[in-house]
Scaffold this motif. Structure first.
Motif, PDB file in Angstrom:
ATOM      1  N   SER A  48       0.618  -1.328  -0.025  1.00 22.90           N
ATOM      2  CA  SER A  48       0.074   0.108  -0.532  1.00 22.90           C
ATOM      3  C   SER A  48       1.283   1.424  -0.276  1.00 22.90           C
ATOM      4  O   SER A  48       0.361   1.917  -0.613  1.00 22.90           O
ATOM      5  CB  SER A  48      -0.930   0.308   1.613  1.00 22.90           C
ATOM      6  OG  SER A  48      -0.191  -0.019   2.527  1.00 22.90           O
ATOM      7  N   GLU A  49       2.089   0.741   1.012  1.00 20.28           N
ATOM      8  CA  GLU A  49       3.085   2.347   0.900  1.00 20.28           C
ATOM      9  C   GLU A  49       3.604   3.108  -1.075  1.00 20.28           C
ATOM     10  O   GLU A  49       2.845   4.832  -1.578  1.00 20.28           O
ATOM     11  CB  GLU A  49       4.001   2.267   1.122  1.00 20.28           C
ATOM     12  CG  GLU A  49       4.121   2.267   3.134  1.00 20.28           C
ATOM     13  CD  GLU A  49       3.947   3.106   3.381  1.00 20.28           C
ATOM     14  OE1 GLU A  49       4.430   3.875   3.342  1.00 20.28           O
ATOM     15  OE2 GLU A  49       2.753   4.178   3.539  1.00 20.28           O
ATOM     16  N   ALA A  50       3.698   1.880  -2.032  1.00 17.81           N
ATOM     17  CA  ALA A  50       3.998   2.388  -3.010  1.00 17.81           C
ATOM     18  C   ALA A  50       2.017   2.815  -3.832  1.00 17.81           C
ATOM     19  O   ALA A  50       2.272   3.789  -4.286  1.00 17.81           O
ATOM     20  CB  ALA A  50       4.874   1.018  -3.571  1.00 17.81           C
ATOM     21  N   VAL A  51       1.129   2.255  -3.291  1.00 18.94           N
ATOM     22  CA  VAL A  51      -0.030   3.063  -3.722  1.00 18.94           C
ATOM     23  C   VAL A  51      -0.100   3.933  -3.481  1.00 18.94           C
ATOM     24  O   VAL A  51      -0.268   5.052  -4.073  1.00 18.94           O
ATOM     25  CB  VAL A  51      -0.759   1.618  -4.215  1.00 18.94           C
ATOM     26  CG1 VAL A  51      -1.951   2.000  -4.063  1.00 18.94           C
ATOM     27  CG2 VAL A  51      -0.192   0.046  -4.300  1.00 18.94           C
ATOM     28  N   ASP A  52      -0.322   4.366  -1.788  1.00 13.96           N
ATOM     29  CA  ASP A  52      -0.665   5.181  -1.684  1.00 13.96           C
ATOM     30  C   ASP A  52       0.079   6.778  -2.158  1.00 13.96           C
ATOM     31  O   ASP A  52      -0.465   7.701  -2.131  1.00 13.96           O
ATOM     32  CB  ASP A  52      -0.916   5.040  -0.349  1.00 13.96           C
ATOM     33  CG  ASP A  52      -2.426   3.816   0.250  1.00 13.96           C
ATOM     34  OD1 ASP A  52      -2.812   3.422  -0.635  1.00 13.96           O
ATOM     35  OD2 ASP A  52      -2.057   3.810   1.328  1.00 13.96           O
ATOM     36  N   ARG A  53       1.363   6.704  -2.483  1.00 13.41           N
ATOM     37  CA  ARG A  53       2.197   7.683  -2.215  1.00 13.41           C
ATOM     38  C   ARG A  53       2.246   7.855  -3.481  1.00 13.41           C
ATOM     39  O   ARG A  53       3.309   9.076  -3.865  1.00 13.41           O
ATOM     40  CB  ARG A  53       3.416   6.822  -1.180  1.00 13.41           C
ATOM     41  CG  ARG A  53       3.422   7.122   0.293  1.00 13.41           C
ATOM     42  CD  ARG A  53       4.791   7.319   1.121  1.00 13.41           C
ATOM     43  NE  ARG A  53       4.586   6.752   2.198  1.00 13.41           N
ATOM     44  CZ  ARG A  53       4.399   7.807   2.994  1.00 13.41           C
ATOM     45  NH1 ARG A  53       4.326   9.226   2.689  1.00 13.41           N
ATOM     46  NH2 ARG A  53       4.403   7.656   4.174  1.00 13.41           N
ATOM     47  N   ALA A  54       2.397   7.216  -5.076  1.00 13.30           N
ATOM     48  CA  ALA A  54       2.516   7.655  -5.882  1.00 13.30           C
ATOM     49  C   ALA A  54       2.397   9.071  -6.367  1.00 13.30           C
ATOM     50  O   ALA A  54       3.035   9.875  -6.765  1.00 13.30           O
ATOM     51  CB  ALA A  54       2.237   6.277  -6.736  1.00 13.30           C
ATOM     52  N   ASP A  55       1.379   9.908  -6.221  1.00 12.66           N
ATOM     53  CA  ASP A  55       1.049  10.881  -6.669  1.00 12.66           C
ATOM     54  C   ASP A  55       1.304  11.987  -5.879  1.00 12.66           C
ATOM     55  O   ASP A  55       2.121  12.509  -6.659  1.00 12.66           O
ATOM     56  CB  ASP A  55      -1.047  10.963  -6.010  1.00 12.66           C
ATOM     57  CG  ASP A  55      -1.037  12.212  -6.983  1.00 12.66           C
ATOM     58  OD1 ASP A  55      -1.066  12.273  -8.139  1.00 12.66           O
ATOM     59  OD2 ASP A  55      -1.310  12.919  -6.183  1.00 12.66           O
ATOM     60  N   SER A  56       1.992  11.977  -4.847  1.00 11.80           N
ATOM     61  CA  SER A  56       2.368  12.954  -4.099  1.00 11.80           C
ATOM     62  C   SER A  56       3.806  12.945  -4.783  1.00 11.80           C
ATOM     63  O   SER A  56       4.655  13.863  -4.449  1.00 11.80           O
ATOM     64  CB  SER A  56       2.247  12.541  -2.544  1.00 11.80           C
ATOM     65  OG  SER A  56       2.547  11.824  -1.967  1.00 11.80           O
ATOM     66  N   VAL A  57       4.311  11.596  -4.648  1.00 11.53           N
ATOM     67  CA  VAL A  57       5.942  11.542  -5.058  1.00 11.53           C
ATOM     68  C   VAL A  57       5.723  12.363  -6.607  1.00 11.53           C
ATOM     69  O   VAL A  57       7.041  13.381  -6.583  1.00 11.53           O
ATOM     70  CB  VAL A  57       6.429   9.931  -4.950  1.00 11.53           C
ATOM     71  CG1 VAL A  57       7.708   9.915  -5.680  1.00 11.53           C
ATOM     72  CG2 VAL A  57       6.682   9.990  -3.423  1.00 11.53           C
ATOM     73  N   ALA A  58       4.821  11.967  -7.568  1.00 13.68           N
ATOM     74  CA  ALA A  58       5.153  12.358  -8.604  1.00 13.68           C
ATOM     75  C   ALA A  58       5.019  13.554  -8.299  1.00 13.68           C
ATOM     76  O   ALA A  58       5.426  14.316  -9.228  1.00 13.68           O
ATOM     77  CB  ALA A  58       3.753  11.473  -9.393  1.00 13.68           C
ATOM     78  N   ALA A  59       3.675  14.380  -8.180  1.00 15.76           N
ATOM     79  CA  ALA A  59       3.783  16.012  -7.926  1.00 15.76           C
ATOM     80  C   ALA A  59       5.165  15.909  -7.357  1.00 15.76           C
ATOM     81  O   ALA A  59       5.000  17.899  -8.125  1.00 15.76           O
ATOM     82  CB  ALA A  59       2.308  15.959  -7.145  1.00 15.76           C
ATOM     83  N   ALA A  60       5.893  16.152  -6.081  1.00 16.55           N
ATOM     84  CA  ALA A  60       6.866  16.929  -6.286  1.00 16.55           C
ATOM     85  C   ALA A  60       7.871  16.894  -6.713  1.00 16.55           C
ATOM     86  O   ALA A  60       8.618  17.446  -7.044  1.00 16.55           O
ATOM     87  CB  ALA A  60       7.412  15.897  -4.650  1.00 16.55           C
ATOM     88  N   LEU A  61       8.065  15.697  -7.157  1.00 17.66           N
ATOM     89  CA  LEU A  61       9.381  16.027  -8.591  1.00 17.66           C
ATOM     90  C   LEU A  61       8.775  16.565 -10.091  1.00 17.66           C
ATOM     91  O   LEU A  61       9.971  16.970 -10.270  1.00 17.66           O
ATOM     92  CB  LEU A  61       9.027  14.641  -9.027  1.00 17.66           C
ATOM     93  CG  LEU A  61      10.647  14.146  -9.904  1.00 17.66           C
ATOM     94  CD1 LEU A  61      11.957  13.849  -9.146  1.00 17.66           C
ATOM     95  CD2 LEU A  61      10.969  12.176 -10.723  1.00 17.66           C
ATOM     96  N   LEU A  62       7.271  16.770 -10.153  1.00 21.42           N
ATOM     97  CA  LEU A  62       7.273  18.113 -11.146  1.00 21.42           C
ATOM     98  C   LEU A  62       7.227  19.034 -10.523  1.00 21.42           C
ATOM     99  O   LEU A  62       6.692  20.080 -11.083  1.00 21.42           O
ATOM    100  CB  LEU A  62       6.002  17.639 -11.688  1.00 21.42           C
ATOM    101  CG  LEU A  62       6.041  15.637 -12.573  1.00 21.42           C
ATOM    102  CD1 LEU A  62       4.538  15.651 -13.252  1.00 21.42           C
ATOM    103  CD2 LEU A  62       7.186  16.092 -13.552  1.00 21.42           C
ATOM    104  N   GLY A  63       7.167  19.399  -9.247  1.00 20.35           N
ATOM    105  CA  GLY A  63       7.713  20.863  -8.905  1.00 20.35           C
ATOM    106  C   GLY A  63       6.196  20.950  -8.678  1.00 20.35           C
ATOM    107  O   GLY A  63       5.789  22.732  -8.331  1.00 20.35           O
TER     108      GLY A  63
END
Lengths: 67, 409
Positions: free
Chosen positions: B309-324
């Motif tokens: 669940s960690e990979a699934v739940d955090r994917a969107d916020s991680v992507a947002a962080a990388l895209l600024g």
């Protein structure tokens, strides 16, 4: 928006209930059977998409496709 | 948009795929390269210790679907060996150098090997992490038992269950007093012990393996209580360690004391040696050690959770962080599951933080349980057995409880 759950795949993980509690629920406490609203309003799309993504057995489909 | 022009995702498992998907969903149109050290595209691991072992599902059934329009360049069968953060490039094991503007670290974890003493026999000794491991173990089990499982955590318990379903004699050894004790505590662990014994598992608790017997082929093992068990196959289920060795000289902060994962902030940005988050490097999945609130004392701890669940739940916020991009804080509650011996174990929160276990229902006849875990006055986790319907309410309470607290890092 159409929602479908493949009950042959469902293993009662409950992740869809966490993501969209007004669309998915466990009905009868005795049977632990998953029930859901097959045509939720458009405002529920983001929550249902989250339910699709978070189902460990990929049993939840939106608009008839995995998207 | 001032996002990165190109992104390299290191790791082609669930976390790598979900991060890639989330980047595209957030409008990233630049070059996307995914590096994976296995020859396969993304697949799902949870079934490998259950249905793939019993033959109920094939390995191909674990393939994860690639979303249409992902438009990724796959570098499979290649492993990253070094990272140059200043030059924004990474080195692969075939000598290739890949430049990037944004980097996703999703290299997962590896099974801990036999710690000794001595070298393990040449055949018959298995670990289980990837698809090839599962197929090799499946082949071994189809030749018959007995099976020795070392480690009664999730993996060891599930494999013991699969082997009993195949009607093989199984010995399950763990140094703890109860199976899965670290994850679920002693109360639930005791119930699991009874279930495992009733299913015919020779459960040896408070016991360690002091030696593996056999030079070429495995013959058995010596245990710390002085007994000797015969085994044709042994599974070492000793836990996993994040695949972060390639980052050793990168200047990123590795959480050596606890998990070995890459310490990151709550949005997944990797922390440098100075403790500051890198804007161009994020980490997701089993390689990540994100901060979790410790209810009761308010301080965050960087924990490598290692759940699906960690990979699934955090994917969107991680992507947002990388895209600024701005992203509302994703307040996740970890969850895990285990299916074994007919039990559907489902859990939310962090039961391992608890100092008190509250059994709200225990019906041994129907194999049902509902348990809440507390730390001081606060709920930190919940677990159900064949009772998922009771879990959502606990999860809501945990969420309320945790997210009253701000996490500074």
């Amino acid at each position: 928006m159409k929602v479908h759950v493949d009950m042959a795949l469902c293993e009662s993980h409950g992740q869809c209930v966490f993501a969209a509690p007004d669309v998915f629920a466990f009905d009868d406490e005795e049977e632990e059977e998953l029930v859901y609203e097959p045509s939720p309003g458009p405002g529920r799309r983001a929550a249902v998409e989250q339910a699709v993504l978070s189902c460990p057995v990929r049993a939840v489909a939106l608009d008839g496709g995995a998207g | 948009m001032n996002g990165p022009g190109s992104v390299v995702v290191v790791g082609a498992g669930l976390a790598g795929l979900r991060a890639s998907t989330a980047l595209r969903e957030r409008g990233f149109t630049g070059g996307l390269t995914v590096v994976g050290d296995e020859p396969h595209g993304p697949y799902d691991r949870p079934g490998l210790s259950k249905d793939v072992l019993t033959g109920r599902r094939t390995a191909a059934d674990t393939d994860l679907p690639i979303p249409a329009g992902l438009d990724a360049r796959w570098r499979l069968g290649r492993r990253a060996v070094a990272l140059d953060r200043v030059g924004r490039r990474l080195l692969l094991d075939d000598g290739t150098v890949l430049g990037y503007d944004g980097l996703v670290i999703a290299t997962g974890a590896a099974a801990r090997p036999w710690p000794g003493p001595g070298a393990p026999p040449g055949s018959g000794v298995h670990t289980l992490r990837g698809r090839e491991d599962a197929l090799a173990l499946r082949r071994a089990l189809t030749k018959g038992g007995p099976l020795l499982v070392v480690g009664a955590g999730f993996l060891g318990s599930e494999v013991a269950s699969a082997a009993r379903a195949l009607e093989l004699p199984v010995t399950l050894v763990d140094a703890a007093r109860r199976p899965m004790e670290r994850a679920v505590g002693s109360v639930v662990g005791s119930v699991l012990a009874d279930v495992q014994k009733a299913a015919g598992v020779d459960l040896r608790l408070g016991t360690t393996v002091t030696g593996l017997l056999g030079r070429q082929a495995l013959e058995g093992a010596l245990l710390s209580d002085g007994t000797r068990v015969a085994a044709r196959t042994v599974l070492l289920a000793l836990g996993a360690r994040p695949n972060t060795e390639w980052l050793r000289d990168s200047g990123l902060r590795l959480n050596e004391g606890t998990s070995g994962g890459v310490s990151c902030d709550r949005r997944g940005r990797a922390l440098g040696a100075d403790g500051r988050p890198a804007p161009d490097t994020v980490v997701l999945g089993d390689a990540a050690a994100p901060p979790h609130p410790l209810p009761g004392d308010g301080s965050p701890a960087h924990l490598g959770i290692g759940h699906w669940s960690e990979a699934v739940d955090r994917a969107d916020s991680v992507a947002a962080a990388l895209l600024g991009q701005e992203c509302p804080a994703h307040e996740t509650v970890p969850s895990f599951w285990s299916d074994q011996f007919g039990l559907r174990i489902r859990s939310v929160g962090l039961p391992q933080l608890a100092d008190r276990t509250e059994v709200r229902e225990h019906d041994p006849v129907r194999s049902r349980m509902e348990v809440a875990y507390h730390r001081g006055p606060r709920i930190v986790g919940a677990l159900t057995v064949n009772r998922t319907s009771r879990l959502a309410a606990h999860r809501e309470r945990i969420k309320q409880e945790w997210h009253q607290r701000t996490i500074p890092v």
